[in-house]
Motif scaffolding. Sequence first.
Motif, mmCIF file in Angstrom:
data_model
loop_
_atom_site.group_PDB
_atom_site.id
_atom_site.type_symbol
_atom_site.label_atom_id
_atom_site.label_comp_id
_atom_site.label_asym_id
_atom_site.label_seq_id
_atom_site.Cartn_x
_atom_site.Cartn_y
_atom_site.Cartn_z
ATOM 1 N N LYS A 186 -0.583 10.124 -14.582
ATOM 2 C CA LYS A 186 -1.903 10.237 -15.194
ATOM 3 C C LYS A 186 -2.917 9.313 -14.531
ATOM 4 O O LYS A 186 -3.363 8.326 -15.127
ATOM 5 C CB LYS A 186 -1.823 9.864 -16.685
ATOM 6 C CG LYS A 186 -0.965 10.772 -17.523
ATOM 7 C CD LYS A 186 -1.812 11.456 -18.597
ATOM 8 C CE LYS A 186 -0.999 12.443 -19.407
ATOM 9 N NZ LYS A 186 -0.384 13.520 -18.601
ATOM 10 N N PRO A 187 -3.271 9.619 -13.301
ATOM 11 C CA PRO A 187 -4.269 8.786 -12.633
ATOM 12 C C PRO A 187 -5.587 8.825 -13.410
ATOM 13 O O PRO A 187 -5.985 9.883 -13.888
ATOM 14 C CB PRO A 187 -4.439 9.439 -11.269
ATOM 15 C CG PRO A 187 -3.516 10.581 -11.206
ATOM 16 C CD PRO A 187 -2.876 10.785 -12.517
ATOM 17 N N SER A 188 -6.223 7.665 -13.549
ATOM 18 C CA SER A 188 -7.400 7.607 -14.404
ATOM 19 C C SER A 188 -8.685 7.921 -13.653
ATOM 20 O O SER A 188 -9.730 8.062 -14.252
ATOM 21 C CB SER A 188 -7.507 6.224 -15.035
ATOM 22 O OG SER A 188 -7.814 5.291 -14.022
ATOM 23 N N SER A 189 -8.626 7.989 -12.343
ATOM 24 C CA SER A 189 -9.849 8.294 -11.608
ATOM 25 C C SER A 189 -9.503 9.088 -10.354
ATOM 26 O O SER A 189 -8.335 9.164 -9.961
ATOM 27 C CB SER A 189 -10.562 6.996 -11.213
ATOM 28 O OG SER A 189 -9.772 6.292 -10.292
ATOM 29 N N THR A 190 -10.522 9.669 -9.754
ATOM 30 C CA THR A 190 -10.289 10.446 -8.537
ATOM 31 C C THR A 190 -9.733 9.551 -7.442
ATOM 32 O O THR A 190 -8.882 9.960 -6.664
ATOM 33 C CB THR A 190 -11.596 11.072 -8.029
ATOM 34 O OG1 THR A 190 -12.539 10.025 -7.851
ATOM 35 C CG2 THR A 190 -12.140 12.084 -9.009
ATOM 36 N N HIS B 105 0.834 -1.193 0.000
ATOM 37 C CA HIS B 105 0.000 0.000 0.000
ATOM 38 C C HIS B 105 0.872 1.248 0.000
ATOM 39 O O HIS B 105 0.408 2.352 0.164
ATOM 40 C CB HIS B 105 -0.990 0.002 1.160
ATOM 41 C CG HIS B 105 -0.343 -0.183 2.489
ATOM 42 N ND1 HIS B 105 -0.566 -1.287 3.265
ATOM 43 C CD2 HIS B 105 0.540 0.565 3.140
ATOM 44 C CE1 HIS B 105 0.166 -1.199 4.343
ATOM 45 N NE2 HIS B 105 0.840 -0.082 4.308
ATOM 46 N N ASP B 106 2.178 0.999 -0.215
ATOM 47 C CA ASP B 106 3.126 2.095 -0.171
ATOM 48 C C ASP B 106 3.578 2.453 -1.584
ATOM 49 O O ASP B 106 4.226 1.668 -2.268
ATOM 50 C CB ASP B 106 4.326 1.656 0.671
ATOM 51 C CG ASP B 106 5.328 2.776 0.852
ATOM 52 O OD1 ASP B 106 5.235 3.773 0.121
ATOM 53 O OD2 ASP B 106 6.202 2.639 1.719
ATOM 54 N N PHE B 107 3.204 3.630 -2.035
ATOM 55 C CA PHE B 107 3.504 4.004 -3.399
ATOM 56 C C PHE B 107 5.013 4.147 -3.625
ATOM 57 O O PHE B 107 5.518 3.846 -4.703
ATOM 58 C CB PHE B 107 2.795 5.310 -3.769
ATOM 59 C CG PHE B 107 2.594 5.443 -5.231
ATOM 60 C CD1 PHE B 107 1.532 4.799 -5.848
ATOM 61 C CD2 PHE B 107 3.458 6.169 -6.006
ATOM 62 C CE1 PHE B 107 1.353 4.876 -7.207
ATOM 63 C CE2 PHE B 107 3.281 6.256 -7.371
ATOM 64 C CZ PHE B 107 2.230 5.611 -7.980
ATOM 65 N N VAL C 192 -2.642 7.717 -4.873
ATOM 66 C CA VAL C 192 -1.210 7.928 -5.118
ATOM 67 C C VAL C 192 -0.730 9.260 -4.547
ATOM 68 O O VAL C 192 0.378 9.688 -4.785
ATOM 69 C CB VAL C 192 -0.827 7.808 -6.615
ATOM 70 C CG1 VAL C 192 -1.187 6.448 -7.145
ATOM 71 C CG2 VAL C 192 -1.486 8.899 -7.436
ATOM 72 N N GLY C 193 -1.588 9.920 -3.803
ATOM 73 C CA GLY C 193 -1.142 11.099 -3.064
ATOM 74 C C GLY C 193 -1.368 12.397 -3.793
ATOM 75 O O GLY C 193 -0.725 13.401 -3.520
ATOM 76 N N MET C 194 -2.279 12.396 -4.760
ATOM 77 C CA MET C 194 -2.578 13.622 -5.471
ATOM 78 C C MET C 194 -3.338 14.572 -4.555
ATOM 79 O O MET C 194 -4.393 14.239 -4.027
ATOM 80 C CB MET C 194 -3.429 13.272 -6.693
ATOM 81 C CG MET C 194 -3.639 14.398 -7.647
ATOM 82 S SD MET C 194 -2.174 14.773 -8.596
ATOM 83 C CE MET C 194 -2.482 13.826 -10.069
ATOM 84 N N LYS C 195 -2.780 15.771 -4.377
ATOM 85 C CA LYS C 195 -3.498 16.777 -3.593
ATOM 86 C C LYS C 195 -3.932 17.876 -4.547
ATOM 87 O O LYS C 195 -3.795 17.727 -5.762
ATOM 88 C CB LYS C 195 -2.613 17.299 -2.483
ATOM 89 C CG LYS C 195 -2.474 16.252 -1.388
ATOM 90 C CD LYS C 195 -1.401 16.557 -0.406
ATOM 91 C CE LYS C 195 -1.363 15.432 0.627
ATOM 92 N NZ LYS C 195 -0.181 15.503 1.448
ATOM 93 N N ASN C 196 -4.433 18.970 -4.058
ATOM 94 C CA ASN C 196 -4.897 20.067 -4.915
ATOM 95 C C ASN C 196 -5.887 19.547 -5.941
ATOM 96 O O ASN C 196 -5.619 19.479 -7.131
ATOM 97 C CB ASN C 196 -3.731 20.731 -5.643
ATOM 98 C CG ASN C 196 -2.724 21.257 -4.667
ATOM 99 O OD1 ASN C 196 -3.096 21.778 -3.616
ATOM 100 N ND2 ASN C 196 -1.463 21.092 -4.984
ATOM 101 N N PHE C 197 -6.989 19.172 -5.469
ATOM 102 C CA PHE C 197 -7.967 18.434 -6.219
ATOM 103 C C PHE C 197 -9.241 19.258 -6.244
ATOM 104 O O PHE C 197 -9.809 19.538 -5.189
ATOM 105 C CB PHE C 197 -8.157 17.135 -5.439
ATOM 106 C CG PHE C 197 -8.790 16.082 -6.215
ATOM 107 C CD1 PHE C 197 -8.059 15.380 -7.139
ATOM 108 C CD2 PHE C 197 -10.117 15.791 -6.027
ATOM 109 C CE1 PHE C 197 -8.654 14.391 -7.868
ATOM 110 C CE2 PHE C 197 -10.703 14.807 -6.749
ATOM 111 C CZ PHE C 197 -9.973 14.095 -7.681
#
Lengths: 261, 345
Positions: free
Chosen positions: B221-225, B189-191, B231-236
């Motif tokens: 390029k994450p395909s979904s929210t 679970h660790d990217f 994967v740790g995408m912030k500023n969403f």
Amino acid sequence: MKVKEPFFWINISCGIIVMVFILLPLMEMLTAPSFSMLKATLKDRDVMRSIWLSIYTAGLAALISFVFGTPLAYVLARTQFAGKRLVESIIDLPIVIPHPVVGIAILSVAGKNHWIGQLMSDLGIRIMGSVTGIVTVLTFVGLPFYVNAVKNGFEAISPRLENVSRSLGASMFSTFFRVTFPLAWRSMLIGIIMCSARAISEFGAVVVVAYHPMIAPVMIYERFEGYGLKYSQPVAVWLVSICLILFLVLRILTLRTGKPS
Amino acid sequence: MIETRNLTVRLGEFYLQDINISIGRNEFFVLMGPTGAGKTVLLEAIAGLIAVDQGSIRIGVKEVTALAPERREVGIVYQDYSLFPHMTVRENIVYGLRYHKIKKSDAKGKFERLVSELNLSHLLNRLATNLSGGENQRVALARALMIEPLVLLLDEPLSALDPRFREEIRENLKSLHKNSDTTFLMVTHDFAEALSLADRAAIMNNGRIEQEGTVEEIFRKPSSTFVADFVGMKNFFAVNFDGREARINGLTIDLGDVSPNNCKYLAVRPEDIVVSKEKLSSSMRNSFNGMITGLIDQGLYYEIWIESGKNLFKATLTKRSLIELGLREGMNIVFSFKSAALHLF
């Protein structure tokens, strides 16, 4: 040092009362017969025969439980299925049924009025008043103790160990004998001790099925009825002592090799 | 090497649904997802330890869906090591040998290579219960690789370890993978682990595969929210798109060449945001004024919370740049990012 509250003293007092309640009668009984009487009883062939009969019928009951109970315990420990609770309750039934009822229940199947009883008598197998009958009854009452102990033992072994073993190429049989059994045998031995301890103490069910040949508890009862307390005590002492020694030896065996690493 | 087709597994309330993954020969593939996503279930289904309700599994050239686990040539290493506690380290490692036709001399060579590579020689005669976490995991790896499986399944092999052992085992995994023909399939679970080890990866959620691709692809390029979040995408942000522009609460963002086909969300990675005291003369088309509302120490770096309009952006900076810029809470600053750094969903 912390001041002990009344709560603490109540717990301690109750604990002492329980200890005395268990130990006092046993000590009294063990010390009542004189040494010469014990020696005389030891030379009494009937007594020795009945104690030996008790031990080996209980041992046979444990052996039968081992053979048939181990696979069942494994299934109960490893699988989930509809009606599992029901199966577990059925296994526990012999514990809650009054002992004479067990004897009567066995005779209802083994008697001449039942086709199984008919079949057995045709085959020359006798339950009433026979060693076979005694072993049958003792297995009936002892089996739950074996199955429950071993089920707990299997449950304590991670199924992942078996998974790994199979992934390494071992069949389920091979896995059982190389991984599961070496890790579970101690619980099996405990199961055997529990089962035979329960079997050796059975009286009510046996007396219904087989008064003769006489197992030790029946003989103790007969001597008590016929001659009184004084004559039943030495037999009881010998039965209890021999059983304790046997169980102690088994326990030591399990502890010695069961050194936790 | 591994191919699952429309794989469905039912386990009580839980479902694995329509799992289609394909993993190449000698690939290092990582399966990621939150707890309860079904990663271990998928692993055990591939190993044959859980019955499959629908679909098929192919390993190498063999269709193995109905095959017993011992005939699949799939090794498994668990997070809890699952060493046989009644055996020595040596006995553990050679456990599987008798079930495989491996020449004695080959086996001996293999054994010695693994023992030296994993640094186990001084432990061979110890019981498998007296080892440290890292040693346990090295023995588990040696045991699984001893029989040269086609596939090695690793169920979070690093997560139970201390950080210092984790690093060590990670290096072991890397070199073991390089030196063998075995395909590695690892659950984590660790990217960061995935980034450092894997060629390709899949993200799982609720018993489904959300995205499969190279680690780089998933990260960029994450395909979904869900994947972006995972994967740790912030500023969403939920946004209104208008041609080549996007509006979020009063800010107008230039999308550059990124086209917003049926997208509703926009995201920027914190590390793609550049913080400065004054407007930079650069190629970055998006540059906004904002106020610092928080500086959060994350160990190796600082997370900076920037309020702009009604939006909260998060950027990351090293401690050093933070000091050099003299950033404090309440300061007005400029933050910028490239159009190419935008992710639209």
